[in-house]
Design an enzyme around this catalytic site. Structure first.
Site, mmCIF file in Angstrom:
data_model
loop_
_atom_site.group_PDB
_atom_site.id
_atom_site.type_symbol
_atom_site.label_atom_id
_atom_site.label_comp_id
_atom_site.label_asym_id
_atom_site.label_seq_id
_atom_site.Cartn_x
_atom_site.Cartn_y
_atom_site.Cartn_z
ATOM 1 N N GLU A 123 31.841 8.326 -20.420
ATOM 2 C CA GLU A 123 32.893 7.630 -21.178
ATOM 3 C C GLU A 123 33.692 6.666 -20.295
ATOM 4 O O GLU A 123 34.781 6.249 -20.656
ATOM 5 C CB GLU A 123 33.824 8.624 -21.874
ATOM 6 N N ASP A 214 25.127 2.654 -24.672
ATOM 7 C CA ASP A 214 24.451 3.762 -25.349
ATOM 8 C C ASP A 214 23.048 3.398 -25.807
ATOM 9 O O ASP A 214 22.851 2.408 -26.527
ATOM 10 C CB ASP A 214 25.256 4.205 -26.568
#
Length: 653
Positions: A123, A214
């Site tokens: 993250e 991602d």
């Protein structure tokens, strides 16, 4: 000919505890076709990170995929980038665990034929003191967002090079991810990416543009499978990028072999820009969004964005006290089992980040993810004897009371209604009170659906998808004024209905629900008492709780002259059986949640009215709205007529 260096990377992850069918779908829609397509383009190079939970699933279910990864590594097409094995936010776990987590994934990478020296920062949650942990784990470089650098005062045109950063005399290289590329790839036509990369040509051979994001964007996110594979975006991208004479495809390690980082920077605590919105408390997040929109309307956002900062990732522990409690229990057990390798493996699993926070994905709102964390905390703790103690477990400045017997851990909060906030079964490895309160989120006031830019070409990113709340959900939407626990004490007006109660439209006559109770420890339990008021008249509640081999027994004494109903609420983590509101009378009733907490029985020493209703939260996800049953509330009700005494027994079946 002038060229720009380009590093292309993906991050593939599935949370600990995710459903097998979700893993299977993501594999078939993204991970498998992506790597099989890459195999067709030998000149294409990709830096890739796979998280440990996903790798374990692939190892057990799709071992041929690991063979493909080994082959691509051998051909020089893949650079493996690591992180903590179970995808923890490194800043949120003990320093001792960080190194073990990273080393564990490095070992997996070695089995694929690669000695990893770089870290994909989970993250992208950065704090400066991570440098020492990363260097101790043998890491040379780390990847974060360009937003981190801009927050440190660098301008956009200074962000096409890696930099050094330092903490305590330890130095590491940091690569900035280009945000514009994150929004172009794969959502816009390939031409747009090539035009942008070509625009960076200026004769500086050390200049590098980095995309790393991602892998689920390539097939799992809504609309992307058709766009990326069926309409051929990925093949066109690989073909054109790998054959373009003005683009020099590189891996991180190749760049560092040829060029030195540009200089020294000091990055503040940060994550990507969207996280600074999500991590704010809901009302502040709403103001943050309003401020950003105002800047955009005035065409000032791009110029002043570097100075727009919201919350940090650890704010989620303030925003969601249930997450904070789970996190602090993890820290407590981590410290206790550090010298026990078997127990430590469970706690490393419990550090998987997804269940601790919430953004555009379900996160903390997904019961099966929290259940996996609790399962591993309980299994880890079962290797050590904790005993009974009084301590501030969750660091909120108020003591909790921890009681253990052969089969259970029970944690009471005397300062918060004297309620039972954790009842964990060692036998089942479940926390019966793993129940999230119903909260207003800032996105519950939704704008109109956004559309892709560039004249409608491409597919919308999930950050662009507007969502309208369906009427049938709005009718059932309610928000709690308090956290959910077991043995919460209510005083209600006698005319209160179940619908008023479950939709939070009732009046709480007493000050016992969240008020502070005095306590004293007894054998196998605790006695709690409070002198308070009901309808402005004096009242007293005493409850004596004893753990048993199959649950607990509580004896209540209630004194009040007010005209009221006294209710004892038990919030149980029933997740796999979808319940409906119901009102009934019983002396004994059973709760059966076959794929969750299993079977339990609640028994009273007399017949009583019982209210039951599902606790449903509204949260956003990549696919729209999730109206999720977080648990079921069971409240036993008695009229108060001066003095009331009764016994309640909770039994695990």
């Amino acid at each position: 000919m002038e060229m720009v260096n380009f590093i292309f990377g993906i991050h593939n992850h599935q949370p600990l505890g995710n459903f097998g069918w979700v893993m299977e779908s993501a594999y078939e829609r993204s991970y498998r076709p992506f790597m099989e397509t890459l195999e067709e383009y030998p000149n294409m190079k990709v830096a890739v990170h796979y998280s440990g939970p996903l790798l374990e699933w692939i190892r057990d279910n799709k071992p041929e995929h690991l063979d493909l990864l080994r082959s691509l590594v051998k051909r020089g097409q893949l650079e493996i980038v690591v992180a903590g094995f179970y995808e923890p936010v490194l800043a949120s776990i003990p320093k001792e665990d960080r190194i073990v987590q990273i080393e564990k994934l490095k070992e997996f990478a070695r089995n694929l034929g690669y000695e990893a020296r770089g870290v994909w920062l989970t993250e992208r949650v950065w704090q400066p003191e991570l440098v020492k942990s990363l260097r101790a784990a043998g890491i040379d470089y780390v990847i974060v967002d360009d937003y981190h650098f801009m927050s440190a005062g660098l301008s956009k045109d200074e962000l096409f090079w890696p930099y050094y950063t330092e903490d305590g005399g330890e130095v590491i290289t940091v690569f900035p991810i280009d945000e514009k590329l994150r929004y172009l790839i794969p959502f816009r036509p390939v031409d747009k990416t090539l035009e942008y990369l070509h625009s960076l040509d200026d004769g500086d051979e050390s200049k590098v543009a980095v995309f790393h994001d991602d892998g689920e964007k390539f097939g799992v996110w809504p609309g992307t499978y058709e766009w990326v594979y069926e309409k051929g975006w990925l093949r066109e991208f690989f073909d054109r990028v790998s054959s373009d004479e003005r683009i020099n495809l590189m891996l991180y390690s190749e760049y560092l072999q040829r060029f030195r980082p540009r200089g020294l920077v000091y990055l503040p605590i940060a994550s990507y820009f969207e996280m600074s919105e999500w991590s704010l408390p809901a009302r502040q997040a709403k103001l943050f969004v309003e401020f950003v929109e105002e800047l955009k309307k005035e065409n000032k956002f791009d110029r002043y964005r570097v100075f727009v900062r919201g919350g940090i990732w650890k704010n989620f522990f303030f925003k969601y006290p249930e997450s904070n409690y789970m996190h602090k229990r993890m820290l407590m057990v981590s410290k206790a089992v550090r010298n026990n390798p078997e127990a430590r493996e469970f706690i490393l699993r419990a550090q998987c980040n997804d269940a601790y926070w919430h953004g555009v994905f379900g996160g903390v709102y997904l019961p099966h993810l929290r259940r996996a964390v609790w399962e591993n905390i309980i299994k880890a703790q079962s290797h050590v004897k904790t005993g009974n103690f009084v301590r501030d477990i969750d660091f909120d400045g108020r003591d909790e009371v921890f009681i253990e017997n052969e089969n259970f851990y029970a944690v009471f909060k005397p300062a918060y209604g004297g309620a039972l906030f954790e009842l964990s079964s060692k036998r089942k490895a479940v926390n019966y009170n793993d129940v999230l309160a119903r909260r207003w989120e800032h996105y519950h006031e939704v704008p109109e659906a956004a559309t892709p830019e560039e004249g409608g070409e491409g597919v919308a990113s999930i950050h662009e998808l507007g969502k309208q709340i369906p009427d049938e959900i709005r009718r059932e939407l309610a928000y709690d004024s308090h956290l959910r626990a077991i043995l919460q004490d209510h005083f209600l007006e006698p005319e209160t209905t179940l619908d008023e109660y479950r939709l939070s439209r009732y009046i709480e006559l007493g000050d016992f629900l969240t008020g502070a109770y005095n306590f004293s420890l007894i054998e196998n339990g605790i006695t709690l008492e409070r002198d308070g008021s009901v309808a402005k008249r004096p009242a007293r509640v005493e409850k004596s709780v004893r753990l048993t081999e199959d649950g607990f027994i509580v004896d209540y004494t209630v004194r009040s002259d007010a005209r009221a109903l006294f209710g004892v609420e038990l919030n149980l983590a029933v997740h796999s059986v979808m319940e409906e509101p119901a009102e009934f009378e019983a002396e004994k009733f059973e709760v059966n949640d076959p794929y969750g907490i299993g079977k339990v029985e609640i028994e009273l020493d007399r017949r009583a009215k019982v209210w039951k209703y599902p606790i449903k939260t509204l949260s956003q996800s990549e696919s729209g709205w999730d109206f999720i049953q977080q648990g079921v509330s069971y409240t036993v009700l008695f009229p108060v007529e001066g003095e009331l005494r009764f016994r309640l027994r909770f039994r695990e079946l």
